[in-house]
Design a protein around this motif. Structure first.
Motif, mmCIF file in Angstrom:
data_model
loop_
_atom_site.group_PDB
_atom_site.id
_atom_site.type_symbol
_atom_site.label_atom_id
_atom_site.label_comp_id
_atom_site.label_asym_id
_atom_site.label_seq_id
_atom_site.Cartn_x
_atom_site.Cartn_y
_atom_site.Cartn_z
ATOM 1 N N GLU A 1 0.842 -1.199 0.000
ATOM 2 C CA GLU A 1 0.000 0.000 0.000
ATOM 3 C C GLU A 1 0.878 1.250 0.000
ATOM 4 O O GLU A 1 0.606 2.222 -0.710
ATOM 5 C CB GLU A 1 -0.918 0.001 1.224
ATOM 6 C CG GLU A 1 -2.166 -0.845 1.061
ATOM 7 C CD GLU A 1 -3.169 -0.208 0.111
ATOM 8 O OE1 GLU A 1 -3.379 1.009 0.173
ATOM 9 O OE2 GLU A 1 -3.729 -0.946 -0.725
ATOM 10 N N ALA B 1 1.155 4.120 -2.853
ATOM 11 C CA ALA B 1 0.872 5.504 -2.479
ATOM 12 C C ALA B 1 2.009 6.439 -2.856
ATOM 13 O O ALA B 1 1.781 7.597 -3.222
ATOM 14 C CB ALA B 1 0.602 5.598 -0.976
ATOM 15 N N SER B 2 3.247 5.944 -2.789
ATOM 16 C CA SER B 2 4.395 6.780 -3.123
ATOM 17 C C SER B 2 4.710 6.777 -4.616
ATOM 18 O O SER B 2 5.656 7.430 -5.046
ATOM 19 C CB SER B 2 5.630 6.309 -2.343
ATOM 20 O OG SER B 2 5.960 4.975 -2.687
ATOM 21 N N ALA C 1 -6.578 7.603 -7.218
ATOM 22 C CA ALA C 1 -6.045 8.882 -6.747
ATOM 23 C C ALA C 1 -6.369 10.010 -7.716
ATOM 24 O O ALA C 1 -6.648 11.135 -7.311
ATOM 25 C CB ALA C 1 -4.534 8.760 -6.552
ATOM 26 N N ALA D 1 2.910 12.075 0.336
ATOM 27 C CA ALA D 1 2.592 10.682 0.610
ATOM 28 C C ALA D 1 3.442 10.206 1.777
ATOM 29 O O ALA D 1 4.649 10.455 1.816
ATOM 30 C CB ALA D 1 2.828 9.808 -0.624
ATOM 31 N N GLU E 1 3.311 7.247 5.457
ATOM 32 C CA GLU E 1 2.619 6.257 6.255
ATOM 33 C C GLU E 1 3.392 6.028 7.535
ATOM 34 O O GLU E 1 4.576 6.368 7.638
ATOM 35 C CB GLU E 1 2.476 4.935 5.509
ATOM 36 C CG GLU E 1 3.805 4.227 5.287
ATOM 37 C CD GLU E 1 3.618 2.763 4.936
ATOM 38 O OE1 GLU E 1 2.679 2.133 5.473
ATOM 39 O OE2 GLU E 1 4.435 2.253 4.157
ATOM 40 N N VAL F 1 -2.084 5.889 6.570
ATOM 41 C CA VAL F 1 -1.500 5.955 5.227
ATOM 42 C C VAL F 1 -2.041 7.188 4.510
ATOM 43 O O VAL F 1 -3.253 7.410 4.481
ATOM 44 C CB VAL F 1 -1.813 4.691 4.399
ATOM 45 C CG1 VAL F 1 -1.307 4.851 2.963
ATOM 46 C CG2 VAL F 1 -1.194 3.465 5.042
ATOM 47 N N LYS F 2 -1.166 7.982 3.937
ATOM 48 C CA LYS F 2 -1.543 9.146 3.119
ATOM 49 C C LYS F 2 -1.048 8.889 1.699
ATOM 50 O O LYS F 2 0.149 8.757 1.462
ATOM 51 C CB LYS F 2 -0.906 10.426 3.686
ATOM 52 C CG LYS F 2 -0.948 11.626 2.746
ATOM 53 C CD LYS F 2 -2.368 12.104 2.494
ATOM 54 C CE LYS F 2 -2.346 13.422 1.699
ATOM 55 N NZ LYS F 2 -1.779 13.269 0.343
ATOM 56 N N ARG F 3 -1.984 8.812 0.748
ATOM 57 C CA ARG F 3 -1.643 8.555 -0.650
ATOM 58 C C ARG F 3 -1.582 9.843 -1.446
ATOM 59 O O ARG F 3 -2.231 10.829 -1.093
ATOM 60 C CB ARG F 3 -2.688 7.634 -1.288
ATOM 61 C CG ARG F 3 -2.805 6.264 -0.664
ATOM 62 C CD ARG F 3 -3.866 5.473 -1.405
ATOM 63 N NE ARG F 3 -4.109 4.190 -0.800
ATOM 64 C CZ ARG F 3 -5.072 3.364 -1.181
ATOM 65 N NH1 ARG F 3 -5.871 3.713 -2.185
ATOM 66 N NH2 ARG F 3 -5.249 2.210 -0.579
ATOM 67 N N ARG F 4 -0.802 9.812 -2.519
ATOM 68 C CA ARG F 4 -0.798 10.946 -3.445
ATOM 69 C C ARG F 4 -2.161 11.035 -4.129
ATOM 70 O O ARG F 4 -2.767 10.044 -4.488
ATOM 71 C CB ARG F 4 0.292 10.759 -4.502
ATOM 72 C CG ARG F 4 1.680 11.076 -3.984
ATOM 73 C CD ARG F 4 2.647 11.311 -5.138
ATOM 74 N NE ARG F 4 3.962 11.661 -4.642
ATOM 75 C CZ ARG F 4 4.968 10.825 -4.507
ATOM 76 N NH1 ARG F 4 4.797 9.562 -4.816
ATOM 77 N NH2 ARG F 4 6.136 11.221 -4.050
ATOM 78 N N TYR G 1 -4.758 12.316 -2.674
ATOM 79 C CA TYR G 1 -5.746 12.425 -1.603
ATOM 80 C C TYR G 1 -5.352 13.582 -0.686
ATOM 81 O O TYR G 1 -4.171 13.783 -0.397
ATOM 82 C CB TYR G 1 -5.833 11.142 -0.792
ATOM 83 C CG TYR G 1 -6.451 9.988 -1.547
ATOM 84 C CD1 TYR G 1 -7.730 9.547 -1.254
ATOM 85 C CD2 TYR G 1 -5.753 9.326 -2.564
ATOM 86 C CE1 TYR G 1 -8.310 8.489 -1.946
ATOM 87 C CE2 TYR G 1 -6.318 8.264 -3.260
ATOM 88 C CZ TYR G 1 -7.599 7.854 -2.939
ATOM 89 O OH TYR G 1 -8.155 6.804 -3.625
#
Length: 231
Positions: free
Chosen positions: A14, A18-19, A110, A164, A166, A219-222, A224
């Protein structure tokens, strides 16, 4: 691979997606490796995007909680020889039915989230500009201030969307800051931060969201704006 190992691997893939280091095809290929059999021989797999465990029963994936005991190794027929690499040839129908498809989450990509945020931002500031223009007696100068505020907010949203990260929350603290206005009146602001322990061992401070607790994995995704708690 047991359930704990599969969950750790899921968090890793994940973070890679995300990255931007893992393509969607690569992500799904990695996800297909996270299949676990329990002691009853049932097939389990985490759901794409959420990590929610699903069990394959009666020809369909069903959300469920996996057993606590360690699962046995896969059935003997799967250990006889490793499966061949994916080819361009279309498999036969009987072959496609042997391995069920991964459970899919109803989450947008995303890019879709980014477009949605941009459209929402544009609508909000368009409404603000119209209201300010009418209230100010149709003075054009008021639109310059709205445009400036829109530009600043757009930059803030942009930098939040391209970031991004986590990590697991190790601490949550509330920090107080004091400011004074021209008349000497004091204002105290309180901001709550969460401290994340990232996979590389470094600590990152982010604004804490409602419901976050120590031990949660975020988790922070690009693409978002906001991070998401995955466990």
């Amino acid at each position: 691979m047991d359930f704990s190992q599969a969950e750790q691997r899921f968090r890793w893939i994940e973070a890679q997606r995300a990255s931007g280091q893992l393509s969607e095809a690569g992500y799904r290929a990695e996800l297909d490796q996270l299949r676990v059999y329990d002691q009853r021989g049932r097939l389990w797999m985490p759901q794409e995007g959420t990590g929610q465990w699903h069990v394959y029963i009666d020809g369909a994936w069903q959300a469920a909680t996996p057993p606590q005991t360690a699962p046995p190794p896969p059935p003997p027929q799967q250990k006889a020889a490793p499966p061949p690499r994916p080819s361009t040839a279309r498999p036969q129908a009987s072959q496609r039915q042997q391995v069920p498809a991964a459970p899919q989450a109803n989450t947008g990509c995303a890019v879709g989230k980014a477009v949605q945020n941009v459209v929402l931002w544009a609508i909000v500031f368009a409404v603000v500009a119209i209201v300010a223009y009418l209230v100010a007696g149709q003075e054009v100068e008021i639109l310059y201030g709205v445009a400036l505020a829109a530009g600043i907010s757009a930059l803030i949203i942009f930098f939040r969307m391209i970031s991004a990260y986590e990590g697991r929350i190790t601490d949550i603290r509330t920090v107080e800051s004091t400011s004074y206005d021209e008349d000497g009146y004091r204002t105290t602001n309180r901001t709550t931060y969460a401290y994340l322990l990232r996979p590389d061992g470094k600590t990152k401070r982010v604004h804490a969201h409602r419901g976050w607790q120590r031990g949660d994995y975020v988790v922070k995704r690009r693409g978002y704006v906001n991070p998401k708690k995955v466990e």
